[in-house]
Design a protein around this motif. Structure first.
Motif, PDB file in Angstrom:
ATOM      1  N   UNK A 135       0.825  -1.212   0.000  1.00 45.30           N
ATOM      2  CA  UNK A 135       0.000   0.000   0.000  1.00 45.30           C
ATOM      3  C   UNK A 135       0.856   1.257   0.000  1.00 45.30           C
ATOM      4  N   UNK A 136       0.283   2.330  -0.492  1.00 46.55           N
ATOM      5  CA  UNK A 136       0.978   3.615  -0.540  1.00 46.55           C
ATOM      6  C   UNK A 136       0.773   4.341   0.787  1.00 46.55           C
ATOM      7  N   UNK A 137       1.874   4.784   1.385  1.00 40.99           N
ATOM      8  CA  UNK A 137       1.811   5.524   2.645  1.00 40.99           C
ATOM      9  C   UNK A 137       2.268   6.956   2.407  1.00 40.99           C
ATOM     10  N   UNK A 138       1.483   7.885   2.880  1.00 36.05           N
ATOM     11  CA  UNK A 138       1.850   9.290   2.741  1.00 36.05           C
ATOM     12  C   UNK A 138       3.004   9.622   3.681  1.00 36.05           C
ATOM     13  N   UNK A 139       3.668  10.755   3.404  1.00 37.54           N
ATOM     14  CA  UNK A 139       4.727  11.218   4.294  1.00 37.54           C
ATOM     15  C   UNK A 139       4.170  11.464   5.690  1.00 37.54           C
ATOM     16  N   UNK A 140       2.938  11.949   5.766  1.00 40.41           N
ATOM     17  CA  UNK A 140       2.310  12.213   7.069  1.00 40.41           C
ATOM     18  C   UNK A 140       2.133  10.919   7.869  1.00 40.41           C
ATOM     19  N   UNK A 141       1.751   9.836   7.177  1.00 37.76           N
ATOM     20  CA  UNK A 141       1.576   8.555   7.857  1.00 37.76           C
ATOM     21  C   UNK A 141       2.903   8.021   8.362  1.00 37.76           C
ATOM     22  N   UNK A 142       3.943   8.119   7.536  1.00 39.52           N
ATOM     23  CA  UNK A 142       5.264   7.676   7.973  1.00 39.52           C
ATOM     24  C   UNK A 142       5.740   8.491   9.163  1.00 39.52           C
ATOM     25  N   UNK A 143       5.469   9.781   9.132  1.00 41.60           N
ATOM     26  CA  UNK A 143       5.868  10.655  10.235  1.00 41.60           C
ATOM     27  C   UNK A 143       5.166  10.244  11.515  1.00 41.60           C
ATOM     28  N   UNK A 144       3.885   9.894  11.405  1.00 41.69           N
ATOM     29  CA  UNK A 144       3.106   9.512  12.578  1.00 41.69           C
ATOM     30  C   UNK A 144       3.559   8.174  13.144  1.00 41.69           C
ATOM     31  N   UNK A 145       3.913   7.242  12.268  1.00 42.97           N
ATOM     32  CA  UNK A 145       4.230   5.891  12.709  1.00 42.97           C
ATOM     33  C   UNK A 145       5.680   5.715  13.155  1.00 42.97           C
ATOM     34  N   UNK A 146       6.599   6.486  12.602  1.00 40.49           N
ATOM     35  CA  UNK A 146       8.019   6.233  12.853  1.00 40.49           C
ATOM     36  C   UNK A 146       8.744   7.353  13.589  1.00 40.49           C
ATOM     37  N   UNK A 147       8.080   8.479  13.777  1.00 39.83           N
ATOM     38  CA  UNK A 147       8.682   9.585  14.513  1.00 39.83           C
ATOM     39  C   UNK A 147       7.817   9.903  15.722  1.00 39.83           C
ATOM     40  N   UNK A 148       8.383  10.576  16.726  1.00 39.87           N
ATOM     41  CA  UNK A 148       7.593  10.926  17.897  1.00 39.87           C
ATOM     42  C   UNK A 148       6.926  12.283  17.718  1.00 39.87           C
TER      43      UNK A 148
END
Length: 219
Positions: free
Chosen positions: A167-180
């Motif tokens: 699936x395609x993940x937005x930059x916002x989703x990656x930021x939410x899941x992998x950054x604090x």
């Protein structure tokens, strides 16, 4: 994996957070029950590490609210209470797991990883696709049988991408899941991390940029 540590002993909370970040988890820390509930209402946490004796809202009350309003989020009770009655009560109000203080840090990590898997659709613990193998417990990555050394953040981003199953993940989703929560939403960290990941994993590239949408794992 995104984790919220709700603990009013700041030295302990920060020690836990530092250790979990070294395990490639994105960790936020809050010391008040009401503030924690507000944060959980706006952020999709996989697991909450929850102390019982909290200001603002008692941990038992917060746990009950999580069970009712945020059933996907898993709860690990972390408390000094050692009696059987206390442990039974913690589990009866909806906690998914229970760990007493003092505890061994590797056990906390193992329990959180297990709870994190339960917060997601069922999948094999080891992720494999396009010649890439990611083992979240051993924190190992290999490409075509060759070990690949990644930083904790690179490992976290790769795991999130592989768990999306193409699936395609937005930059916002990656930021939410992998950054604090302290991450700057306008940062270039995502782009830089993706670039480093591609180079470390080698060609052919297995992380694709989808213009205007984000990133996906797959050739």
């Amino acid at each position: 994996m995104r984790v919220l540590v709700v603990e009013d002993e700041s030295y302990l909370a920060e020690a836990i957070a530092r250790g979990l970040r070294r395990e490639s988890m994105a960790v936020d820390v809050i010391g008040d029950g009401l503030e924690a509930l507000e944060a959980i209402s706006t952020t999709d946490y996989d697991v909450v590490v929850l102390d019982r004796d909290l200001p603002g809202m008692h941990g038992d009350q917060l746990c009950a609210r999580l069970v009712t309003d945020f059933p996907r989020t898993r709860v690990l009770m972390l408390t000094a209470a050692r009696s059987l009655d206390e442990r039974v009560r913690g589990l009866s109000i909806g906690a998914d797991d229970y760990l007493t203080k003092p505890f061994e840090f590797p056990e906390l990590v193992a329990r959180l990883l297990a709870l994190g898997r339960r917060s997601q659709p069922a999948r094999t613990p080891v992720l494999q696709a396009n010649g890439v193998r990611l083992d979240p417990f051993r924190r190992e990555v290999a490409r075509d049988g060759q070990q690949v050394q990644l930083s904790p953040k690179e490992f976290a981003v790769l795991r999130v991408l592989m768990e999306a199953d193409g699936g395609v993940l937005s930059a916002e989703t990656l930021l939410e899941k992998a950054w604090d929560a302290n991450a700057d939403p306008f940062t270039s960290s995502i782009r830089v991390t993706i670039s480093h990941l591609r180079k470390r994993l080698g060609q052919p590239w297995v992380i694709q940029t989808v213009p205007g949408a984000g990133y996906r794992f797959g050739s």
